[in-house]
Write a protein that holds these residues in place. Structure first.
Motif, PDB file in Angstrom:
ATOM      1  N   GLU A 130     -60.218 -14.218  18.108  1.00 19.65           N
ATOM      2  CA  GLU A 130     -60.282 -14.597  19.517  1.00 19.65           C
ATOM      3  C   GLU A 130     -59.814 -16.037  19.718  1.00 19.65           C
ATOM      4  O   GLU A 130     -59.075 -16.337  20.660  1.00 19.65           O
ATOM      5  CB  GLU A 130     -61.716 -14.425  20.031  1.00 19.65           C
ATOM      6  N   THR A 131     -60.218 -16.928  18.831  1.00 25.65           N
ATOM      7  CA  THR A 131     -59.815 -18.326  18.937  1.00 25.65           C
ATOM      8  C   THR A 131     -58.327 -18.494  18.687  1.00 25.65           C
ATOM      9  O   THR A 131     -57.636 -19.234  19.393  1.00 25.65           O
ATOM     10  CB  THR A 131     -60.622 -19.180  17.950  1.00 25.65           C
ATOM     11  N   PHE A 132     -57.814 -17.798  17.677  1.00 31.05           N
ATOM     12  CA  PHE A 132     -56.384 -17.874  17.364  1.00 31.05           C
ATOM     13  C   PHE A 132     -55.547 -17.407  18.550  1.00 31.05           C
ATOM     14  O   PHE A 132     -54.550 -18.053  18.917  1.00 31.05           O
ATOM     15  CB  PHE A 132     -56.088 -17.011  16.139  1.00 31.05           C
ATOM     16  N   LEU A 133     -55.931 -16.321  19.178  1.00 32.03           N
ATOM     17  CA  LEU A 133     -55.154 -15.772  20.286  1.00 32.03           C
ATOM     18  C   LEU A 133     -55.294 -16.603  21.560  1.00 32.03           C
ATOM     19  O   LEU A 133     -54.396 -16.584  22.414  1.00 32.03           O
ATOM     20  CB  LEU A 133     -55.590 -14.328  20.557  1.00 32.03           C
ATOM     21  N   ALA A 134     -56.374 -17.348  21.689  1.00 35.25           N
ATOM     22  CA  ALA A 134     -56.608 -18.145  22.892  1.00 35.25           C
ATOM     23  C   ALA A 134     -55.755 -19.401  22.944  1.00 35.25           C
ATOM     24  O   ALA A 134     -55.671 -20.046  23.991  1.00 35.25           O
ATOM     25  CB  ALA A 134     -58.078 -18.518  22.996  1.00 35.25           C
ATOM     26  N   ASN A 135     -55.117 -19.751  21.839  1.00 39.59           N
ATOM     27  CA  ASN A 135     -54.335 -20.992  21.760  1.00 39.59           C
ATOM     28  C   ASN A 135     -52.861 -20.699  21.488  1.00 39.59           C
ATOM     29  O   ASN A 135     -52.221 -21.381  20.690  1.00 39.59           O
ATOM     30  CB  ASN A 135     -54.892 -21.887  20.648  1.00 39.59           C
ATOM     31  N   SER A 136     -52.306 -19.707  22.175  1.00 38.30           N
ATOM     32  CA  SER A 136     -50.976 -19.208  21.825  1.00 38.30           C
ATOM     33  C   SER A 136     -49.859 -20.221  22.045  1.00 38.30           C
ATOM     34  O   SER A 136     -48.779 -20.084  21.467  1.00 38.30           O
ATOM     35  CB  SER A 136     -50.676 -17.921  22.598  1.00 38.30           C
ATOM     36  N   ASP A 137     -50.078 -21.229  22.873  1.00 36.95           N
ATOM     37  CA  ASP A 137     -49.034 -22.224  23.118  1.00 36.95           C
ATOM     38  C   ASP A 137     -49.059 -23.373  22.113  1.00 36.95           C
ATOM     39  O   ASP A 137     -48.127 -24.184  22.066  1.00 36.95           O
ATOM     40  CB  ASP A 137     -49.174 -22.804  24.529  1.00 36.95           C
ATOM     41  N   ALA A 138     -50.098 -23.452  21.303  1.00 35.03           N
ATOM     42  CA  ALA A 138     -50.235 -24.544  20.333  1.00 35.03           C
ATOM     43  C   ALA A 138     -49.423 -24.243  19.081  1.00 35.03           C
ATOM     44  O   ALA A 138     -49.083 -23.084  18.798  1.00 35.03           O
ATOM     45  CB  ALA A 138     -51.700 -24.742  19.975  1.00 35.03           C
ATOM     46  N   PRO A 139     -49.083 -25.268  18.288  1.00 30.66           N
ATOM     47  CA  PRO A 139     -48.428 -25.020  17.000  1.00 30.66           C
ATOM     48  C   PRO A 139     -49.266 -24.098  16.123  1.00 30.66           C
ATOM     49  O   PRO A 139     -50.508 -24.106  16.190  1.00 30.66           O
ATOM     50  CB  PRO A 139     -48.319 -26.420  16.388  1.00 30.66           C
ATOM     51  N   LEU A 140     -48.599 -23.309  15.304  1.00 33.21           N
ATOM     52  CA  LEU A 140     -49.297 -22.315  14.491  1.00 33.21           C
ATOM     53  C   LEU A 140     -50.386 -22.947  13.631  1.00 33.21           C
ATOM     54  O   LEU A 140     -51.498 -22.417  13.542  1.00 33.21           O
ATOM     55  CB  LEU A 140     -48.292 -21.572  13.606  1.00 33.21           C
ATOM     56  N   ALA A 141     -50.097 -24.066  12.985  1.00 31.62           N
ATOM     57  CA  ALA A 141     -51.090 -24.686  12.119  1.00 31.62           C
ATOM     58  C   ALA A 141     -52.337 -25.074  12.897  1.00 31.62           C
ATOM     59  O   ALA A 141     -53.467 -24.905  12.414  1.00 31.62           O
ATOM     60  CB  ALA A 141     -50.493 -25.913  11.424  1.00 31.62           C
TER      61      ALA A 141
END
Length: 218
Positions: A130-141
């Motif tokens: 959920e956290t990973f998908l919520a930050n889709s505009d941020a750099p992958l790392a």
């Protein structure tokens, strides 16, 4: 006693993995990636031979599900293994061996998969996704590290972590970032700090390798 995440950035095509545990040296035993190919996580009673084997299967054209099935079939000790894979199309798969200790769980999302074992809560992988998908505009790392911290905040292992690792691949045969922390009281936070220092230099380090005349540094 490990929780980890594999993810793909739809915008850049990068693949990445982040992982942490209460034992030392996780960066050399769990995440395996190849640029434009995907990657594998191998954990619980870890067999590092399965990582390169899984990447080779992905390179050969196997899907994530086919890769996991082949890895399980190739090892007589699969009951002790926990595995995850992501392929070039962002498809994911996982495996939990029958002899794994609880709590263990998995969670999947578009272009990402999280797994964990001997955790304080089976919710940890779900919270990570959920956290990973919520930050889709941020750099992958940044997304991977935020997800790793969210997993710890959701209960993590329930005992002190000591090591963490971040691995990201882009277009070249070498990693875009390969950062590790060991024997640290707050390994996720320390790893995030190292990434903040490394991130402004990452593109320059690639340039030094592929076009040295264009690089700025020594």
């Amino acid at each position: 006693m490990t929780f980890s995440l594999l993810g793909r950035c739809a915008r850049t095509g990068q693949f990445g993995a982040a992982c942490t545990t209460s034992s030392i040296g996780i960066g050399g035993r769990v995440p395996y990636l190849a640029a434009q190919t995907g990657g594998v996580l191998t954990q619980h009673r870890t067999d590092p031979r399965l990582g390169p084997r899984g990447v080779d299967l992905l390179r050969s054209g196997c899907s994530a599900a086919e890769t996991i099935a082949a890895l399980v079939a190739s090892t007589p000790d699969h009951g002790w293994r926990q595995l995850a894979a992501i392929d070039a199309q962002g498809r994911t798969a996982h495996f939990h061996g029958a002899r794994m200790k609880p709590a263990h769980a998995d969670a999947h999302g578009p272009g990402c998969v999280a797994i964990g074992n001997i955790m304080a809560s089976a919710d940890v992988p779900r919270v990570m996704i959920e956290t990973f998908l919520a930050n889709s505009d941020a750099p992958l790392a940044d997304r991977l590290l935020a997800a790793l911290q969210a997993g710890e905040d959701a209960g993590g292992e329930g005992r002190p972590l000591v090591s963490a690792a971040l691995l990201v691949v882009d277009k070249e045969s070498f990693p875009y970032a390969d950062l590790r922390v060991d024997r640290d009281a707050t390994p996720i936070a320390t790893l995030a700090g190292i990434w903040r220092d490394y991130a402004p230099l990452a593109d320059e380090y690639v340039l030094r390798a592929v076009s040295a005349d264009s690089a700025r540094g020594g």
